[in-house]
Design a protein around this motif. Sequence first.
Motif, mmCIF file in Angstrom:
data_model
loop_
_atom_site.group_PDB
_atom_site.id
_atom_site.type_symbol
_atom_site.label_atom_id
_atom_site.label_comp_id
_atom_site.label_asym_id
_atom_site.label_seq_id
_atom_site.Cartn_x
_atom_site.Cartn_y
_atom_site.Cartn_z
ATOM 1 N N ARG A 1 0.957 -1.276 -0.029
ATOM 2 C CA ARG A 1 -0.148 0.010 0.114
ATOM 3 C C ARG A 1 1.031 1.321 0.060
ATOM 4 O O ARG A 1 0.548 2.387 -0.374
ATOM 5 N N ASP A 2 2.295 1.241 0.338
ATOM 6 C CA ASP A 2 3.052 2.250 0.414
ATOM 7 C C ASP A 2 3.946 2.499 -0.407
ATOM 8 O O ASP A 2 4.989 1.804 -0.570
ATOM 9 N N SER A 3 3.721 2.931 -1.306
ATOM 10 C CA SER A 3 4.508 3.118 -2.464
ATOM 11 C C SER A 3 5.661 4.241 -2.181
ATOM 12 O O SER A 3 5.513 5.006 -1.131
ATOM 13 N N PHE A 4 6.962 4.221 -2.955
ATOM 14 C CA PHE A 4 7.836 4.999 -2.676
ATOM 15 C C PHE A 4 8.043 6.050 -3.840
ATOM 16 O O PHE A 4 8.497 5.539 -4.827
ATOM 17 N N ASN A 5 8.006 7.306 -3.310
ATOM 18 C CA ASN A 5 8.034 8.499 -4.405
ATOM 19 C C ASN A 5 9.325 9.028 -4.561
ATOM 20 O O ASN A 5 10.198 8.815 -3.818
ATOM 21 N N LYS A 6 9.197 9.862 -5.441
ATOM 22 C CA LYS A 6 10.468 10.868 -5.341
ATOM 23 C C LYS A 6 10.797 11.599 -4.251
ATOM 24 O O LYS A 6 11.910 11.663 -3.942
ATOM 25 N N ASP A 7 9.638 12.064 -3.490
ATOM 26 C CA ASP A 7 10.095 12.943 -2.181
ATOM 27 C C ASP A 7 10.774 11.974 -1.577
ATOM 28 O O ASP A 7 11.642 12.205 -0.512
ATOM 29 N N ASP A 8 10.340 10.615 -1.229
ATOM 30 C CA ASP A 8 10.784 9.489 -0.409
ATOM 31 C C ASP A 8 12.269 9.478 -0.806
ATOM 32 O O ASP A 8 13.019 9.347 0.023
ATOM 33 N N GLN A 9 12.460 9.510 -2.032
ATOM 34 C CA GLN A 9 14.008 9.320 -2.468
ATOM 35 C C GLN A 9 14.940 10.335 -2.094
ATOM 36 O O GLN A 9 16.221 9.987 -1.582
#
Length: 276
Positions: free
Chosen positions: A206-214
Amino acid sequence: MLTQEPIYPKPFLKWAGGKTKLIQQYISLFPQKIINYYEPFLGGGAVFFYLYNHYFLSSAFLSDINPELINTYLCIKHDVEAVISLLQQHQANHNQEYYYYMRSYNTENSVERAARLIYLNKTCFNGLYRENSKGEFNVPMGKYKNPQICNPEVLRAVAKALQVAQIEVKPFETVLNYAKSSEDFVYFDPPYHPLSETSNFTAYSRDSFNKDDQIRLKNVCVELAQRGVKLIQSNSDCPFIRELYKDFKIYEIQAARAINSNASKRGKISEVLITI
């Protein structure tokens, strides 16, 4: 008289992006000595098991945000024989009807949940961990003739290795609370940044990893580097990642991509290892 080969701990789950086949390309970048090891994106744990076998680790902190994954590691660490017993039952009962029954099965019992996850992982399509918006495992059954659902010797070896580890459900930033000096080594294996808008393979839960996470992860790496902590991160080889880590050392390696709906797009692809 033949002596039995020792059983070494190794990944007991098939995990998207697993590193077992890539570790030979990592070895030259590992520190010569590791006192405390940290792996904040645990997944299949291939790097932990390699370092345990070759560096004789005595202290590790293993974490992930997937509570079912962490529950499985904890159950193997603390009650491996109960997990093995349930897996043997799954092995004996496995067929299509049983698979879909277990896929929809809900229980609060931690050991039953652990055995269920391993069973589904060994029998689902491509060993792909995926949840729907409700957090329900929703991968169809794979086409395996005789899947090995339970390997007791490996699970017991894994349980022994996990005795050196603290295992928790934690976000990756938590590593900043622990890793403080050059005696510490952190390996990051985040969901890879997509190479294109149509190749986003990061949403395994459910918890995708997006650009902000990177970007948040990069800031954690900067903080660790300033403390003198040794680190390696694996990620996709793309302009965004190369620009984000332009002040770090970047090494290109070759990996095989197996998860793609288009068979013609499976094959060798470059990835990067990021170090200080």
